[in-house]
Design a protein around this motif. Structure first.
Motif, PDB file in Angstrom:
ATOM      1  N   GLU A 372      73.171  69.655 -63.459  1.00  0.00           N
ATOM      2  CA  GLU A 372      73.728  68.987 -62.299  1.00  0.00           C
ATOM      3  C   GLU A 372      72.759  69.115 -61.133  1.00  0.00           C
ATOM      4  O   GLU A 372      71.836  69.914 -61.156  1.00  0.00           O
ATOM      5  CB  GLU A 372      75.076  69.605 -61.917  1.00  0.00           C
ATOM      6  CG  GLU A 372      76.155  69.458 -62.978  1.00  0.00           C
ATOM      7  CD  GLU A 372      77.473  70.074 -62.524  1.00  0.00           C
ATOM      8  OE1 GLU A 372      77.433  70.971 -61.657  1.00  0.00           O
ATOM      9  OE2 GLU A 372      78.525  69.650 -63.022  1.00  0.00           O
ATOM     10  N   TRP A 373      73.022  68.316 -60.092  1.00  0.00           N
ATOM     11  CA  TRP A 373      72.267  68.498 -58.857  1.00  0.00           C
ATOM     12  C   TRP A 373      72.511  69.913 -58.342  1.00  0.00           C
ATOM     13  O   TRP A 373      73.638  70.355 -58.203  1.00  0.00           O
ATOM     14  CB  TRP A 373      72.697  67.488 -57.801  1.00  0.00           C
ATOM     15  CG  TRP A 373      72.382  66.061 -58.145  1.00  0.00           C
ATOM     16  CD1 TRP A 373      73.269  65.067 -58.420  1.00  0.00           C
ATOM     17  CD2 TRP A 373      71.079  65.478 -58.242  1.00  0.00           C
ATOM     18  NE1 TRP A 373      72.605  63.904 -58.704  1.00  0.00           N
ATOM     19  CE2 TRP A 373      71.252  64.122 -58.588  1.00  0.00           C
ATOM     20  CE3 TRP A 373      69.785  65.964 -58.086  1.00  0.00           C
ATOM     21  CZ2 TRP A 373      70.185  63.256 -58.781  1.00  0.00           C
ATOM     22  CZ3 TRP A 373      68.720  65.106 -58.271  1.00  0.00           C
ATOM     23  CH2 TRP A 373      68.913  63.769 -58.613  1.00  0.00           C
ATOM     24  N   HIS A 374      71.437  70.611 -58.040  1.00  0.00           N
ATOM     25  CA  HIS A 374      71.556  72.015 -57.662  1.00  0.00           C
ATOM     26  C   HIS A 374      70.219  72.446 -57.082  1.00  0.00           C
ATOM     27  O   HIS A 374      69.181  72.203 -57.674  1.00  0.00           O
ATOM     28  CB  HIS A 374      71.900  72.866 -58.892  1.00  0.00           C
ATOM     29  CG  HIS A 374      72.058  74.315 -58.596  1.00  0.00           C
ATOM     30  ND1 HIS A 374      71.610  75.309 -59.429  1.00  0.00           N
ATOM     31  CD2 HIS A 374      72.601  74.959 -57.533  1.00  0.00           C
ATOM     32  CE1 HIS A 374      71.879  76.496 -58.916  1.00  0.00           C
ATOM     33  NE2 HIS A 374      72.484  76.302 -57.760  1.00  0.00           N
ATOM     34  N   GLY A 375      70.234  73.064 -55.898  1.00  0.00           N
ATOM     35  CA  GLY A 375      68.978  73.550 -55.330  1.00  0.00           C
ATOM     36  C   GLY A 375      68.744  72.992 -53.941  1.00  0.00           C
ATOM     37  O   GLY A 375      69.501  73.274 -53.017  1.00  0.00           O
ATOM     38  N   PHE A 376      67.691  72.182 -53.776  1.00  0.00           N
ATOM     39  CA  PHE A 376      67.329  71.740 -52.437  1.00  0.00           C
ATOM     40  C   PHE A 376      67.093  70.236 -52.370  1.00  0.00           C
ATOM     41  O   PHE A 376      66.908  69.553 -53.378  1.00  0.00           O
ATOM     42  CB  PHE A 376      66.073  72.467 -51.942  1.00  0.00           C
ATOM     43  CG  PHE A 376      64.804  72.144 -52.703  1.00  0.00           C
ATOM     44  CD1 PHE A 376      64.086  70.977 -52.440  1.00  0.00           C
ATOM     45  CD2 PHE A 376      64.304  72.999 -53.666  1.00  0.00           C
ATOM     46  CE1 PHE A 376      62.919  70.673 -53.124  1.00  0.00           C
ATOM     47  CE2 PHE A 376      63.136  72.708 -54.360  1.00  0.00           C
ATOM     48  CZ  PHE A 376      62.442  71.539 -54.083  1.00  0.00           C
ATOM     49  N   VAL A 377      67.110  69.730 -51.141  1.00  0.00           N
ATOM     50  CA  VAL A 377      66.685  68.372 -50.817  1.00  0.00           C
ATOM     51  C   VAL A 377      65.651  68.471 -49.704  1.00  0.00           C
ATOM     52  O   VAL A 377      65.851  69.201 -48.728  1.00  0.00           O
ATOM     53  CB  VAL A 377      67.850  67.493 -50.333  1.00  0.00           C
ATOM     54  CG1 VAL A 377      67.367  66.059 -50.093  1.00  0.00           C
ATOM     55  CG2 VAL A 377      68.987  67.496 -51.317  1.00  0.00           C
ATOM     56  N   GLU A 386      57.059  51.909 -43.458  1.00  0.00           N
ATOM     57  CA  GLU A 386      57.474  52.027 -44.849  1.00  0.00           C
ATOM     58  C   GLU A 386      58.542  53.118 -45.007  1.00  0.00           C
ATOM     59  O   GLU A 386      58.606  54.056 -44.216  1.00  0.00           O
ATOM     60  CB  GLU A 386      56.273  52.358 -45.741  1.00  0.00           C
ATOM     61  CG  GLU A 386      55.207  51.277 -45.779  1.00  0.00           C
ATOM     62  CD  GLU A 386      54.054  51.665 -46.687  1.00  0.00           C
ATOM     63  OE1 GLU A 386      54.006  52.844 -47.103  1.00  0.00           O
ATOM     64  OE2 GLU A 386      53.207  50.797 -46.982  1.00  0.00           O
ATOM     65  N   LYS A 387      59.363  52.967 -46.034  1.00  0.00           N
ATOM     66  CA  LYS A 387      60.348  53.996 -46.336  1.00  0.00           C
ATOM     67  C   LYS A 387      59.653  55.249 -46.859  1.00  0.00           C
ATOM     68  O   LYS A 387      58.624  55.170 -47.525  1.00  0.00           O
ATOM     69  CB  LYS A 387      61.364  53.497 -47.365  1.00  0.00           C
ATOM     70  CG  LYS A 387      62.283  52.389 -46.848  1.00  0.00           C
ATOM     71  CD  LYS A 387      63.311  52.012 -47.907  1.00  0.00           C
ATOM     72  CE  LYS A 387      64.258  50.948 -47.385  1.00  0.00           C
ATOM     73  NZ  LYS A 387      65.295  50.576 -48.387  1.00  0.00           N
ATOM     74  N   GLY A 388      60.246  56.404 -46.570  1.00  0.00           N
ATOM     75  CA  GLY A 388      59.683  57.651 -47.043  1.00  0.00           C
ATOM     76  C   GLY A 388      60.166  58.011 -48.435  1.00  0.00           C
ATOM     77  O   GLY A 388      60.723  57.174 -49.168  1.00  0.00           O
ATOM     78  N   LYS A 389      59.978  59.280 -48.793  1.00  0.00           N
ATOM     79  CA  LYS A 389      60.391  59.790 -50.090  1.00  0.00           C
ATOM     80  C   LYS A 389      61.399  60.919 -49.893  1.00  0.00           C
ATOM     81  O   LYS A 389      61.308  61.686 -48.929  1.00  0.00           O
ATOM     82  CB  LYS A 389      59.192  60.311 -50.889  1.00  0.00           C
ATOM     83  CG  LYS A 389      58.174  59.247 -51.291  1.00  0.00           C
ATOM     84  CD  LYS A 389      57.012  59.863 -52.056  1.00  0.00           C
ATOM     85  CE  LYS A 389      55.995  58.814 -52.475  1.00  0.00           C
ATOM     86  NZ  LYS A 389      56.556  57.844 -53.441  1.00  0.00           N
ATOM     87  N   ILE A 390      62.334  61.018 -50.822  1.00  0.00           N
ATOM     88  CA  ILE A 390      63.297  62.117 -50.857  1.00  0.00           C
ATOM     89  C   ILE A 390      63.138  62.838 -52.187  1.00  0.00           C
ATOM     90  O   ILE A 390      63.078  62.217 -53.258  1.00  0.00           O
ATOM     91  CB  ILE A 390      64.740  61.602 -50.702  1.00  0.00           C
ATOM     92  CG1 ILE A 390      64.950  61.053 -49.301  1.00  0.00           C
ATOM     93  CG2 ILE A 390      65.749  62.719 -50.983  1.00  0.00           C
ATOM     94  CD1 ILE A 390      64.783  62.072 -48.182  1.00  0.00           C
ATOM     95  N   PHE A 391      63.071  64.164 -52.124  1.00  0.00           N
ATOM     96  CA  PHE A 391      62.921  65.004 -53.310  1.00  0.00           C
ATOM     97  C   PHE A 391      64.164  65.889 -53.434  1.00  0.00           C
ATOM     98  O   PHE A 391      64.595  66.508 -52.456  1.00  0.00           O
ATOM     99  CB  PHE A 391      61.677  65.879 -53.208  1.00  0.00           C
ATOM    100  CG  PHE A 391      60.426  65.111 -52.894  1.00  0.00           C
ATOM    101  CD1 PHE A 391      59.723  64.455 -53.892  1.00  0.00           C
ATOM    102  CD2 PHE A 391      59.963  65.028 -51.583  1.00  0.00           C
ATOM    103  CE1 PHE A 391      58.579  63.734 -53.599  1.00  0.00           C
ATOM    104  CE2 PHE A 391      58.822  64.319 -51.284  1.00  0.00           C
ATOM    105  CZ  PHE A 391      58.123  63.658 -52.291  1.00  0.00           C
ATOM    106  N   ALA A 392      64.734  65.947 -54.623  1.00  0.00           N
ATOM    107  CA  ALA A 392      65.935  66.747 -54.855  1.00  0.00           C
ATOM    108  C   ALA A 392      65.854  67.388 -56.232  1.00  0.00           C
ATOM    109  O   ALA A 392      65.325  66.795 -57.177  1.00  0.00           O
ATOM    110  CB  ALA A 392      67.189  65.885 -54.746  1.00  0.00           C
ATOM    111  N   THR A 393      66.409  68.589 -56.336  1.00  0.00           N
ATOM    112  CA  THR A 393      66.357  69.324 -57.603  1.00  0.00           C
ATOM    113  C   THR A 393      67.715  69.329 -58.292  1.00  0.00           C
ATOM    114  O   THR A 393      68.766  69.371 -57.665  1.00  0.00           O
ATOM    115  CB  THR A 393      65.915  70.782 -57.395  1.00  0.00           C
ATOM    116  OG1 THR A 393      66.759  71.401 -56.421  1.00  0.00           O
ATOM    117  CG2 THR A 393      64.472  70.855 -56.956  1.00  0.00           C
TER     118      THR A 393
END
Length: 405
Positions: A372-377, A386-393
């Motif tokens: 499952e989604w768990h950790g950080f964004v 331009e649109k940026g980037k999103i990182f999720a764990t």
């Protein structure tokens, strides 16, 4: 509202071990994302080896892997226990500290303490500060947290001081004579003078019909340059309320924002005078995380609610459903991203409108563990419109998405 979204890439964080220890994300020079790797877990996931990796923000590939931990493991959950400064990464763990070259992924220095440091750390440039039970207090059989500073090469540390705890209501808790505790400190420089904001608790009077023990919380400002208190016992908790340790204080201009139980408070930075306070809920609960964005204070509470306040006067702007189990909050271009209990969410900062509510996109199990989604964004803002980037764990991967803005 978006419930499923294609990712740009995903990158493995594990060979089967389950879960994360990083709940606050860190990007390095807008080119890489810092992650924990977990490998060689046993069958019940109670033991594994830890590494840190810098993932390329464009491809997700490992730029480097660092695994010079004592005993091959991060011991405690890391929130604000990593400092990125210039080309160095300082990792503050329970029993040790590490300084890593951010370009090469190599050890600059590491130091193993003989005592634990449970609380989170802070810095002013390359001056690193942390909290632990005072050394003199320990020798006297007392539990009374102090703040410490590492010398520049990490070969030793010095105990700088501690709050003026009042011993009136102190008691023996089975481990020692308990005076008071620290959790989060914040250090900053103003007009070439170094300061530390210190929020602390000590035992208070017994309260209520059953005369239950209570805590009282206080605020102090310590002048690190002159080794003196500018002020040291500004009351934070209210009479008859159970005071709790604040989340990491937020300093903005001449304001300090703190939490205590279900309250958020604002104080003048250099006088300690209270400007406003706001009780967020009548529920007996506490805060999970707090950030400041565009004069709005975002507080995720353990009553499963995300609150948005006007930072000028503390008035409520909006609320949104959340969870008591959640990542830290992340703000990018007017959007708040976070992971509350298995979902990746995003809300508009101005309106509180829910824009993302992404369920897990990992339908396969890894070593029989559903991920499952768990950790950080965290994220990297875009350039030139331009649109940026999103990182999720998740429990097993780092994902990269196109940001909402």
């Amino acid at each position: 509202m978006v419930t499923q979204l294609p990712y740009q890439w995903r990158s493995s964080l594990t060979d089967g071990a389950f879960g994360q220890k990083l709940y606050n994300g860190y990007t390095i020079r807008n080119t890489g994302v810092l992650c924990e790797l977990k490998r060689e877990a046993n069958s019940d996931n109670s033991s594994w080896k830890s590494s840190l990796a810098l993932k390329d923000a464009i491809t997700g590939k490992n730029l480097w892997i660092w695994d010079d931990f004592y005993d091959n493991k991060l011991i405690r959950t890391l929130n604000d226990d990593i400092v990125v400064i210039d080309n160095k990464i300082w990792v503050h763990d329970l029993m040790a500290d590490y300084c890593i070259d951010a370009t090469k992924g190599s050890t600059i220095w590491k130091y193993q303490r003989v005592f634990p440091a449970y609380s989170e750390a802070c810095n002013i440039e390359e001056d690193f500060y942390f909290i632990a039970n005072g050394l003199i207090a320990h020798k006297e059989g007392k539990i009374a947290d102090s703040f410490f500073k590492y010398i520049s090469n990490g070969s030793d540390y010095t105990e700088l001081g501690h709050p003026p705890y009042d011993e009136k209501y102190a008691y023996h808790n089975g481990l020692g004579y308990y005076l008071g505790s620290l959790k989060d400190i914040y250090a900053f420089r103003r007009d070439n003078i170094n300061y530390m904001v210190v929020s602390y608790v000590e035992m208070g009077p017994r309260i209520g019909p059953t005369q239950q023990p209570s805590n009282s919380s206080f605020l102090g400002l310590f002048n690190l340059s002159d080794n003196v208190w500018e002020y040291d016992r500004i009351p934070v908790s209210f009479e008859g309320e159970f005071g709790t340790l604040s989340l990491k204080p937020i300093v903005n201009e001449d304001n300090i924002f703190l939490t205590s139980g279900n309250f958020v408070l604002c104080f003048d930075l250099f006088t300690g005078k209270k400007k406003w306070h706001r009780r967020l809920t009548s529920a007996w609960t506490g805060p999970v995380d707090m950030i400041l964005a565009d004069h709005k204070l975002l507080v995720n509470m353990a009553d499963a609610t995300l609150y948005c306040l006007n930072s000028i006067d503390g008035s409520k702007r909006w609320t949104q459903k959340s969870s008591s189990l959640a990542s830290d909050l992340y703000h990018q271009n007017g959007i708040i991203y976070w992971i509350p209990l298995g979902n990746l969410r995003a809300v508009d900062l101005e309106t509180g409108k829910l824009l993302w509510n992404l369920d897990t996109i990992e339908r396969e199990a890894v070593k029989s563990h559903k991920s499952e989604w768990h950790g950080f964004v965290t994220g990297i803002p875009g350039k030139n419109g331009e649109k940026g980037k999103i990182f999720a764990t998740s429990d097993h991967y780092l994902y990269c998405f196109e940001a909402i803005r």
